[in-house]
Write an enzyme that holds these catalytic residues in place. Sequence first.
Site, PDB file in Angstrom:
ATOM      1  N   GLU A 181      13.636   9.955 -33.091  1.00 21.20           N
ATOM      2  CA  GLU A 181      14.431   9.312 -34.138  1.00 21.20           C
ATOM      3  C   GLU A 181      13.610   9.124 -35.408  1.00 21.20           C
ATOM      4  O   GLU A 181      12.953   8.098 -35.536  1.00 21.20           O
ATOM      5  CB  GLU A 181      14.962   7.982 -33.629  1.00 21.20           C
ATOM      6  CG  GLU A 181      15.789   8.121 -32.354  1.00 21.20           C
ATOM      7  CD  GLU A 181      16.292   6.775 -31.840  1.00 21.20           C
ATOM      8  OE1 GLU A 181      16.440   5.823 -32.628  1.00 21.20           O
ATOM      9  OE2 GLU A 181      16.528   6.678 -30.640  1.00 21.20           O
ATOM     10  N   TYR A 182      13.558  10.067 -36.362  1.00 21.30           N
ATOM     11  CA  TYR A 182      14.394  11.255 -36.443  1.00 21.30           C
ATOM     12  C   TYR A 182      13.534  12.379 -36.984  1.00 21.30           C
ATOM     13  O   TYR A 182      12.708  12.161 -37.888  1.00 21.30           O
ATOM     14  CB  TYR A 182      15.576  11.014 -37.373  1.00 21.30           C
ATOM     15  CG  TYR A 182      16.469   9.900 -36.880  1.00 21.30           C
ATOM     16  CD1 TYR A 182      17.456  10.138 -35.935  1.00 21.30           C
ATOM     17  CD2 TYR A 182      16.295   8.606 -37.358  1.00 21.30           C
ATOM     18  CE1 TYR A 182      18.282   9.114 -35.483  1.00 21.30           C
ATOM     19  CE2 TYR A 182      17.118   7.579 -36.909  1.00 21.30           C
ATOM     20  CZ  TYR A 182      18.105   7.832 -35.961  1.00 21.30           C
ATOM     21  OH  TYR A 182      18.897   6.815 -35.509  1.00 21.30           O
ATOM     22  N   TRP A 198      24.535   3.585 -24.067  1.00 25.41           N
ATOM     23  CA  TRP A 198      23.375   2.696 -24.128  1.00 25.41           C
ATOM     24  C   TRP A 198      23.901   1.285 -23.944  1.00 25.41           C
ATOM     25  O   TRP A 198      24.665   0.814 -24.774  1.00 25.41           O
ATOM     26  CB  TRP A 198      22.645   2.800 -25.469  1.00 25.41           C
ATOM     27  CG  TRP A 198      21.461   1.889 -25.486  1.00 25.41           C
ATOM     28  CD1 TRP A 198      21.460   0.551 -25.769  1.00 25.41           C
ATOM     29  CD2 TRP A 198      20.119   2.222 -25.162  1.00 25.41           C
ATOM     30  NE1 TRP A 198      20.199   0.034 -25.642  1.00 25.41           N
ATOM     31  CE2 TRP A 198      19.357   1.044 -25.268  1.00 25.41           C
ATOM     32  CE3 TRP A 198      19.480   3.401 -24.777  1.00 25.41           C
ATOM     33  CZ2 TRP A 198      17.986   1.013 -25.009  1.00 25.41           C
ATOM     34  CZ3 TRP A 198      18.122   3.359 -24.527  1.00 25.41           C
ATOM     35  CH2 TRP A 198      17.383   2.189 -24.651  1.00 25.41           C
ATOM     36  N   TYR A 251      27.087   5.520 -32.684  1.00 23.29           N
ATOM     37  CA  TYR A 251      27.194   4.066 -32.755  1.00 23.29           C
ATOM     38  C   TYR A 251      26.127   3.581 -33.717  1.00 23.29           C
ATOM     39  O   TYR A 251      25.307   4.361 -34.197  1.00 23.29           O
ATOM     40  CB  TYR A 251      27.033   3.416 -31.380  1.00 23.29           C
ATOM     41  CG  TYR A 251      25.974   4.013 -30.514  1.00 23.29           C
ATOM     42  CD1 TYR A 251      24.631   3.794 -30.769  1.00 23.29           C
ATOM     43  CD2 TYR A 251      26.305   4.827 -29.438  1.00 23.29           C
ATOM     44  CE1 TYR A 251      23.657   4.349 -29.986  1.00 23.29           C
ATOM     45  CE2 TYR A 251      25.335   5.393 -28.634  1.00 23.29           C
ATOM     46  CZ  TYR A 251      24.010   5.145 -28.903  1.00 23.29           C
ATOM     47  OH  TYR A 251      23.033   5.715 -28.128  1.00 23.29           O
ATOM     48  N   MET A 284      24.351  10.078 -30.912  1.00 20.90           N
ATOM     49  CA  MET A 284      24.335   8.615 -30.958  1.00 20.90           C
ATOM     50  C   MET A 284      25.386   8.076 -31.924  1.00 20.90           C
ATOM     51  O   MET A 284      25.094   7.584 -33.015  1.00 20.90           O
ATOM     52  CB  MET A 284      22.932   8.138 -31.318  1.00 20.90           C
ATOM     53  CG  MET A 284      21.914   8.544 -30.249  1.00 20.90           C
ATOM     54  SD  MET A 284      20.250   7.944 -30.553  1.00 20.90           S
ATOM     55  CE  MET A 284      19.747   8.956 -31.926  1.00 20.90           C
ATOM     56  N   ASP A 343       0.798  -1.219   0.000  1.00 19.06           N
ATOM     57  CA  ASP A 343       0.000   0.000   0.000  1.00 19.06           C
ATOM     58  C   ASP A 343       0.833   1.271   0.000  1.00 19.06           C
ATOM     59  O   ASP A 343       0.301   2.362   0.214  1.00 19.06           O
ATOM     60  CB  ASP A 343      -0.928   0.002   1.218  1.00 19.06           C
ATOM     61  CG  ASP A 343      -0.169  -0.073   2.542  1.00 19.06           C
ATOM     62  OD1 ASP A 343       1.049  -0.396   2.514  1.00 19.06           O
ATOM     63  OD2 ASP A 343      -0.783   0.171   3.594  1.00 19.06           O
ATOM     64  N   TRP A 359      13.575   4.478 -30.515  1.00 14.05           N
ATOM     65  CA  TRP A 359      13.348   3.980 -31.865  1.00 14.05           C
ATOM     66  C   TRP A 359      11.895   3.623 -32.118  1.00 14.05           C
ATOM     67  O   TRP A 359      11.275   4.062 -33.086  1.00 14.05           O
ATOM     68  CB  TRP A 359      14.255   2.780 -32.125  1.00 14.05           C
ATOM     69  CG  TRP A 359      14.054   2.143 -33.451  1.00 14.05           C
ATOM     70  CD1 TRP A 359      13.375   0.996 -33.715  1.00 14.05           C
ATOM     71  CD2 TRP A 359      14.518   2.624 -34.716  1.00 14.05           C
ATOM     72  NE1 TRP A 359      13.389   0.711 -35.062  1.00 14.05           N
ATOM     73  CE2 TRP A 359      14.094   1.703 -35.697  1.00 14.05           C
ATOM     74  CE3 TRP A 359      15.255   3.735 -35.113  1.00 14.05           C
ATOM     75  CZ2 TRP A 359      14.388   1.858 -37.050  1.00 14.05           C
ATOM     76  CZ3 TRP A 359      15.545   3.891 -36.455  1.00 14.05           C
ATOM     77  CH2 TRP A 359      15.114   2.963 -37.413  1.00 14.05           C
ATOM     78  N   THR A 360      11.307   2.836 -31.241  1.00  8.75           N
ATOM     79  CA  THR A 360       9.959   2.332 -31.485  1.00  8.75           C
ATOM     80  C   THR A 360       8.880   3.378 -31.228  1.00  8.75           C
ATOM     81  O   THR A 360       7.840   3.373 -31.876  1.00  8.75           O
ATOM     82  CB  THR A 360       9.698   1.095 -30.616  1.00  8.75           C
ATOM     83  OG1 THR A 360      10.719   0.138 -30.883  1.00  8.75           O
ATOM     84  CG2 THR A 360       8.351   0.474 -30.904  1.00  8.75           C
TER      85      THR A 360
END
Length: 621
Positions: free
Chosen positions: A396-397, A601, A464, A462, A326, A355-356
Amino acid sequence: MSTETPRRRLRSPRSVTRSGRAKAVAGVTALVLPLAAMVGLAAPAEAAASATATYTKTQDWGSGFGANWTIKNTGTTTLTSWTVEWDFPAGTKVTSAWDATVTNSANHWTAKNLGWNGTLAPGASLSFGFNGSGTGAPSGCKLNGAPCDGGSTNPGDNAPSAPGKPTASDITDTSVKLTWAAATDDKGVKNYDVKRDGATVATVTGTTYTNTGLAAGTDYSYTVVARDTADQTGPASAATAVRTTGGGGGGNPGGNGKINLGYFTNWGPYTVKNLVTSGSASKITHINYAFGNVQNGKCTVGDAYADYEKSFTADQSVDGKADAWDQPLRGHFNQLRKLKTQYPHIKVLWSFGGWTWSGGFGQAVQNPTAFAQSCYDLVEDPRWADVFDGIDLDWEYPNACGLTCDTSGPAAFRNMMQAMRAKFGADNLITAAITADGSNGGKLDAADYGGAVQYINWYDVMTYDFFGAWAAQGPTAPHSPLTSYPGIPAQGFTSADAIAKLKAKGVPANKLLLGIGFYGRGWTGVTQSAPGGTATGPAAGVEPGNQYYKVLKTTCPATGTIAGTAYAHCGTDWWSYDTPATVTSKMGWAKSQGLGGAFFWEFNGDTVDGELVGAISNGLK
């Protein structure tokens, strides 16, 4: 920032989506046992003639503790498997563990390697960790059947007792004085090992020691281990936490103002407590909590259960206290609140999009003022307003293609950030994760990043996922090149190109963070060791073509470097990823460019002792 669920963001010029929440974490096995005793041994606990096993207590929160065993191959031949055994006194147990299979028979505990971390080359070392409950310490340690300190046992000669918990005094920016009560031994105490964060920093004959050369504004943990006249070590003292004075600026704990930011994902299995047990909490400066969603023009909760409803047991909790059914706030948000209590230098931002979930930004920026209001209302909700120090927008993006294509126009991003600053005010952090596509006419040219910078604290660039197995036949290429190199598949796809382009657009260097991926990108069907080879498809990993660093460092060790990052060819698999050595060199480059620091990340890709986080922290000092 890399890979693993639909909520996660892939960092490729053109990425693939994830379906479902990938919960598999190669190389991490949740142990289900207890452990409190381990809390205090940071000494060469006893080990095999060709290997040693060292026990280190990493945390002690009263009702429980965190600990690591570190195994080192001191011989001349490769170990192909390992088993560590020890005894706990009654009432002390292992409650959970990772990177080993741990079992017990009454008070006798056994840890065995997993399928991916049993091989240990001469001179190499690895660690597995656990949490526990109780107050005892391990004894009778054996590694592959031999004493864990690599020596022989001494019948009739007992090991010394634990010294008293160190008392810290005379704390300055760079030093601390430690004093402790003497240990006892049936044949006499010879000296003491003083351990800082589990590593021996001095061996002294007395009961006091001044540790110098420390970093300002930094957290350290100290224990002391006694040695008797036969050089046997006993259990470690209780741990004493020390924070040096100075620092400031909200930057790297070393005090130079550099940022070390990591993404924490809400889909597990990594928990907030792992930030503590890995030692990463004392080294980072900021956390981006991923992700909130963007729907119907508003910021919305990403996963209510994980964010603020899930109950954590005592052994899973940062402070060793179980959630009550609680209580007003549970979940990761409550754990982050507890973390900030213990590590007040850490700032937390709520990251939206990824991304998604970037598809909703296009609708949201049609009314940037209303969008900013919705985000502010959610981040500043009274239930968790104290948890967050700002917001991160991960679109993105803008005006370009990611999972879907956006046509909002080049001004949309700037207008969004202007509205955010107007609503959140000067005291909140406002940041954005942005593309690193430095090619001519690429994604960095599609939005007004230069015009928006006046409204933000920094950009997470980013740097990478430039290359990967979405190009299934290759050519193989490092996914995170620092600089260009002969044969690079696409010009402009390097960290140096991205940073140079952003500077040319008027973005100050100190508002740019260099991105590091804690994972590798890989292909299979590759015969050529050097980059540029052909392939038959993505290598197997936590998902096709993607694997955590903590796994790759053992299963496919680096065989070369190119353009400031590492690559590995093992069998027919070819991987590229950053190692502590390449991270260190990248941090040197970031400092030479005057950058504000680095981000990564994400935490779950690191080793249990946080070696990549440590490399960033040390490299930025």
